[in-house]
Motif scaffolding. Structure first.
Motif, PDB file in Angstrom:
ATOM      1  N   ILE A 170     126.379  83.194  31.004  1.00 19.74           N
ATOM      2  CA  ILE A 170     125.579  83.489  29.816  1.00 19.74           C
ATOM      3  C   ILE A 170     124.323  84.231  30.233  1.00 19.74           C
ATOM      4  CG2 ILE A 170     124.543  81.186  29.941  1.00 19.74           C
ATOM      5  CD1 ILE A 170     124.061  81.297  26.974  1.00 19.74           C
ATOM      6  N   VAL A 171     123.986  85.285  29.481  1.00 14.72           N
ATOM      7  CA  VAL A 171     122.756  86.027  29.686  1.00 14.72           C
ATOM      8  C   VAL A 171     121.910  85.847  28.439  1.00 14.72           C
ATOM      9  CG1 VAL A 171     123.813  88.170  28.847  1.00 14.72           C
ATOM     10  CG2 VAL A 171     121.712  88.271  30.199  1.00 14.72           C
ATOM     11  N   ALA A 172     120.611  85.665  28.618  1.00 18.54           N
ATOM     12  CA  ALA A 172     119.705  85.401  27.498  1.00 18.54           C
ATOM     13  C   ALA A 172     118.449  86.242  27.674  1.00 18.54           C
ATOM     14  CB  ALA A 172     119.338  83.924  27.428  1.00 18.54           C
ATOM     15  N   ARG A 173     117.872  86.582  26.519  1.00 18.15           N
ATOM     16  CA  ARG A 173     116.555  87.220  26.561  1.00 18.15           C
ATOM     17  C   ARG A 173     115.528  86.106  26.521  1.00 18.15           C
ATOM     18  NH1 ARG A 173     113.479  90.955  22.081  1.00 18.15           N
ATOM     19  NH2 ARG A 173     111.741  91.599  23.426  1.00 18.15           N
ATOM     20  N   PHE A 174     114.810  85.974  27.639  1.00 23.08           N
ATOM     21  CA  PHE A 174     113.902  84.846  27.775  1.00 23.08           C
ATOM     22  C   PHE A 174     112.582  85.099  27.061  1.00 23.08           C
ATOM     23  CE2 PHE A 174     111.616  81.514  30.145  1.00 23.08           C
ATOM     24  CZ  PHE A 174     112.556  80.510  30.042  1.00 23.08           C
ATOM     25  N   GLY A 175     112.253  86.356  26.887  1.00 26.07           N
ATOM     26  CA  GLY A 175     111.009  86.703  26.212  1.00 26.07           C
ATOM     27  C   GLY A 175     110.462  88.018  26.721  1.00 26.07           C
ATOM     28  N   GLY A 176     110.002  88.864  25.809  1.00 21.75           N
ATOM     29  CA  GLY A 176     109.437  90.147  26.219  1.00 21.75           C
ATOM     30  C   GLY A 176     110.465  90.986  26.953  1.00 21.75           C
ATOM     31  N   ASP A 177     110.117  91.353  28.207  1.00 14.14           N
ATOM     32  CA  ASP A 177     111.031  92.139  29.031  1.00 14.14           C
ATOM     33  C   ASP A 177     111.685  91.276  30.105  1.00 14.14           C
ATOM     34  OD1 ASP A 177     108.738  91.650  30.429  1.00 14.14           O
ATOM     35  OD2 ASP A 177     108.581  93.645  31.323  1.00 14.14           O
ATOM     36  N   GLU A 178     111.811  89.973  29.840  1.00 13.26           N
ATOM     37  CA  GLU A 178     112.413  89.047  30.794  1.00 13.26           C
ATOM     38  C   GLU A 178     113.792  88.614  30.301  1.00 13.26           C
ATOM     39  OE1 GLU A 178     108.375  86.881  32.520  1.00 13.26           O
ATOM     40  OE2 GLU A 178     109.523  85.944  30.902  1.00 13.26           O
ATOM     41  N   PHE A 179     114.746  88.579  31.223  1.00 15.13           N
ATOM     42  CA  PHE A 179     116.104  88.130  30.938  1.00 15.13           C
ATOM     43  C   PHE A 179     116.472  87.050  31.951  1.00 15.13           C
ATOM     44  CE2 PHE A 179     115.839  92.379  29.255  1.00 15.13           C
ATOM     45  CZ  PHE A 179     116.553  92.329  28.066  1.00 15.13           C
TER      46      PHE A 179
END
Length: 812
Positions: free
Chosen positions: A449-458
């Motif tokens: 699973i890949v997630a967008r953690f916030g802003g430009d962070e994955f």
């Protein structure tokens, strides 16, 4: 007996010669004449035998029937009837033994033949053989079969019968004596006839009370019936087999609006038009309209089957149901209205239910969408931080259940993504994030699973791996797939990522712990040059912990402002060798760790934003100290104070007012303040820097460019800035040796500065050779340990008190 049977319609009237008045006389007279005719024309003994046998059979049948019906209210003395039956049986047996058996048999069969003939005659359609022909012809409507003189008539008949029997016996005896040669037979015949008539007389005498009782019972029953009819609220009609009204009750007058006398004798079919033909053809229940003087009425009629198969009488109950029908009609209207209302409400309820179902479906969809939105990123559609943390927590729980289960968390941060946003705009920046998310999903395995953690962070969760090499291979694929340019409309954009990898361990309890370690590894990758990956180890965590501890201590020191000190390093004129000013340098004296180098806490202050508050404190303390020295140690030329100005300070909206306010508070002349700004700050915020620097220059504050040559410089912009002095970084000065390294670079800097009417200050002068080379290159100012090291405020005051500022520090 035949007469009574005929009155009760148990035998055809033709056998009883029933007259209109119901008198037995004609029947007795005709019977006597026929008996004499038979005696004269036939064999007397045979006739007597047959007639006596028939009479005895009839009387015996009557007594036997009375005894069998014992217990009935109209049967009196049943055991006497049984006694007479036995006596009559003895007479019949004695006569049968004395008579001819053929004549005796004829006497026995004759009643049976008469009954059979009666049944046959009833089936014939010959009118005179039907009882109705006689009753319609001779009976009137006022005739009552139970006349009051019936008892008197029965007594007269009994007396007449006895007298007639005696007379006939003497006549027959005389006649037989003259014509018969056998006096015994004649005497026997006379005896039998006398005995027979005597038996009849006795039977009549004994049945007379029975007849009276029956008649009384009938009268009581009739009176009870009439009384009952009058108490019945409904109209009751008694009809004969042709439908003629023979009896009714008082309720009929109110219903039909006429008297009972007028109703009797009328045919019901003339009043109620629904009835046609005879009653046996009518329907049992019917409803119809009845026209009366007051208008129309709705009646309900019910006809019963004849309760006496011989009399064929019918009872019709007529009920006025006008009010009920009106009520039913009104009720039907109410029911219809109610049904319509229920139908409307049902339709409305169905519509509301459908709407409710649609609302429920929409609400469920909205809830599902809300749940999806709460667990997914709105821009890229990837799982968000919350969902990713839940999956990582599940993976941690799995490791506790299965010891050999391994997983890894990969933390990605885009390098220089802010440049893309600032140059191309946030819209293209968002497109870049979407494109990156698509590429990241393309390189994942099934189940990862890949997630967008916030802003430009994955972040990426890699499950069920054998060792760290699987996660490293994923990181390599990420670098490779992101190395290709992204086409954003007409722009081609390149980007790199810094990657941190953390492998699962048994001591992880919360998802935040492994995310923390992956984040620490990612920042280590950034610190080591970006566009690379680093695998987390415990030393990174120790460094991060120390950094956090240092940040906490720095904030505490900033609150108290008791641990910071300012040292002052003299700035020497390389022309005169005299001190022209000082550079304020901050020092942090920690109560436990002692002196902490600015290289350790200044970058941390820059990152956390505390540099703004620290810079304000340094500016105020330095200006306050220099004004104090001016007041305490006046000289022909006032000394200057140089203060480093942070990039975050220059971007503050009120920086000009802040500097102006501090100068006013401390009383320092603006011309004595020198603000040192790095070239990287100027190039990153050129337009803002130009505006702010112009305002400060207008305030008569002199601006210096610090660490020139170490960052990104644009010579085309340099002449547009209000810079008075360029400071050469110590890295260039330190490299100047006997071989003259970096000499040409310094020469170019000095030449450029002088051509732009700027002065040059060299930092980090420590040897005579360095000083000689800088003087040869016509460098204006210098500072370093060759002259004087940074000193505290007290040491500077000693220096000023000794008037050493006028000393030539170029000579050792």
């Amino acid at each position: 007996m035949l007469y009574q049977l005929a009155l009760d319609r148990q035998i055809s009237p033709i056998f009883a010669l029933v007259s209109r008045q119901g008198v037995l006389g004609p029947a007795i007279l005709v019977t006597f004449l026929l008996s004499l005719l038979c005696l004269n024309l036939g064999n007397v003994s045979q006739l007597v035998t047959v007639a006596g046998t028939c009479y005895l059979m009839s009387i015996m049948g009557l007594h036997l029937g009375l005894w069998l019906c014992r217990g009935k209210p109209y049967v009196l003395w049943p055991w006497c009837s049984l006694g007479f039956f036995l006596v009559e049986a003895v007479v019949l047996i004695v006569g049968g033994l004395a008579w001819n058996w053929r004549d005796f048999l004829v006497g026995l069969l004759l009643p049976i033949i008469l009954m059979s003939a009666d049944v046959a005659l009833r089936r014939l359609r010959f009118a005179p053989l039907q009882p109705n022909w006689w009753t319609q012809r001779y009976y009137n409507t006022n005739y009552s079969r139970n006349n009051p003189d019936f008892v008197v008539l029965q007594v007269i008949v009994l007396v007449s019968l006895i007298c007639t029997t005696a007379t006939i016996s003497w006549v027959i005896r005389d006649f037989l004596d003259r014509h018969s040669a056998n006096p015994q037979n004649s005497l026997l015949a006379i005896l039998l006839v006398t005995l027979s008539f005597t038996g009849v007389a006795i039977a009549c005498w004994t049945t007379l009370p029975q007849i009276i009782a029956i008649d009384e019972a009938r009268k009581q029953a009739r009176n009870l019936f009439i009384t009952t009819l009058d108490t019945v609220p409904d109209t009751v009609l008694v009809l004969d087999e042709n439908g003629t009204i023979s009896q009714t009750n008082a309720a009929a007058e109110e219903l039909f609006q006429t008297s009972v006398q007028e109703l009797l004798g009328q045919n019901l079919s003339q009043i109620l038009i629904c009835y046609r033909g005879k009653p046996e053809q009518w329907s049992i229940r019917s409803e119809q309209s009845l026209k009366v003087k007051q208008g129309l009425r709705i009646v309900e009629s019910t006809i019963s089957q004849p309760f006496n198969s011989q009399l064929r009488e019918y009872i019709v109950i007529v009920r006025d149901i006008t009010k009920r029908k009106l009520a039913e009609e009104e009720l039907g209207q109410y029911r219809y209205q109610l049904e319509q209302l229920v139908l409307e409400r049902t339709i409305e309820l169905i519509r509301v239910n459908q709407q409710l179902q649609q609302d429920i479906i929409k609400r469920q969809e909205a809830q599902e969408q809300l749940l999806h939105n709460s667990l997914h990123d709105g821009l890229t559609g990837l799982p968000n931080q919350r969902l990713f943390m839940e999956r990582v927590q599940q993976a941690i729980e799995h490791t506790k259940q299965q010891n050999n289960y391994l997983f890894a968390v990969v933390f990605l941060d885009l390098d220089r993504f802010k440049v893309v946003n600032d140059s191309l705009g946030h819209l293209l920046g968002n497109q870049l994030l979407i494109a990156i998310s698509h590429r990241l999903k393309s390189i994942l395995r099934t189940g990862d699973i890949v997630a967008r953690f916030g802003g430009d962070e994955f972040t990426i969760l890699i499950e069920e791996i054998e060792d760290i090499n699987t996660a490293i291979q994923v990181a390599e694929r990420i670098k490779k797939v992101l190395a290709s340019p992204f086409q954003l409309n007409e722009h081609r954009v390149f980007t790199n990522v810094s990657i941190g990898i953390a492998l699962s361990k048994p001591d992880y309890e919360q998802a935040a712990q492994i995310l923390r370690d992956a984040d620490v590894a990612m920042y280590c990758a950034k610190a080591l040059g970006k566009a690379r990956y680093e695998v987390f180890d415990s030393k990174m965590h120790e460094g991060a912990a120390l950094l956090l501890e240092l940040e906490t201590a720095l904030r505490h020191a900033l609150l108290k402002q008791e641990e910071f000190r300012l040292d002052y390093q003299p700035i020497i004129s390389l022309t005169t060798g005299k001190i022209i000013g000082f550079e304020a340098l901050i020092r942090w004296y920690h109560p436990e760790r002692g002196l902490i180098s600015p290289q350790d806490f200044i970058p941390l202050a820059e990152e956390t934003g505390m540099i703004v508050s620290i810079g304000q404190w340094v500016l105020y303390e330095a200006c306050q100290q220099m004004h104090t020295w001016h007041q305490k140690f006046p000289t022909s030329r006032p000394l200057t104070i140089s203060v480093n100005f942070s990039g975050k300070q220059i971007t503050q909206p009120d920086v000009f007012q802040e500097v102006k306010h501090i100068l006013q508070q401390t009383g320092l002349e603006p011309s004595c303040l020198k603000l040192e700004i790095t070239e990287t700050l100027l190039m990153d915020n050129f337009e803002l820097a130009t505006t702010v620097l112009s305002q400060l220059t207008a305030l008569n504050v002199e601006l210096h460019m610090d660490d020139f040559g170490t960052g990104y410089s644009s010579l085309s912009y340099l002449h547009r800035l209000p810079i008075k002095t360029i400071k050469i970084d110590r890295s260039f000065v330190t490299s100047i040796g006997s071989r003259g390294e970096n000499l040409e670079i310094i020469r170019a800097i000095v030449t450029l500065a002088h051509n732009l009417n700027m002065s040059v200050t060299a930092e980090g002068i420590e040897t005579v050779e360095q000083l000689a080379q800088l003087k040869a290159l016509q460098c204006d100012y210098g500072q370093g340990y060759f002259f004087l090291p940074p000193m505290g405020g007290a040491e500077v005051e000693i220096l000023l008190a000794a008037n050493l500022c006028g000393k030539n520090f170029l000579k050792r």
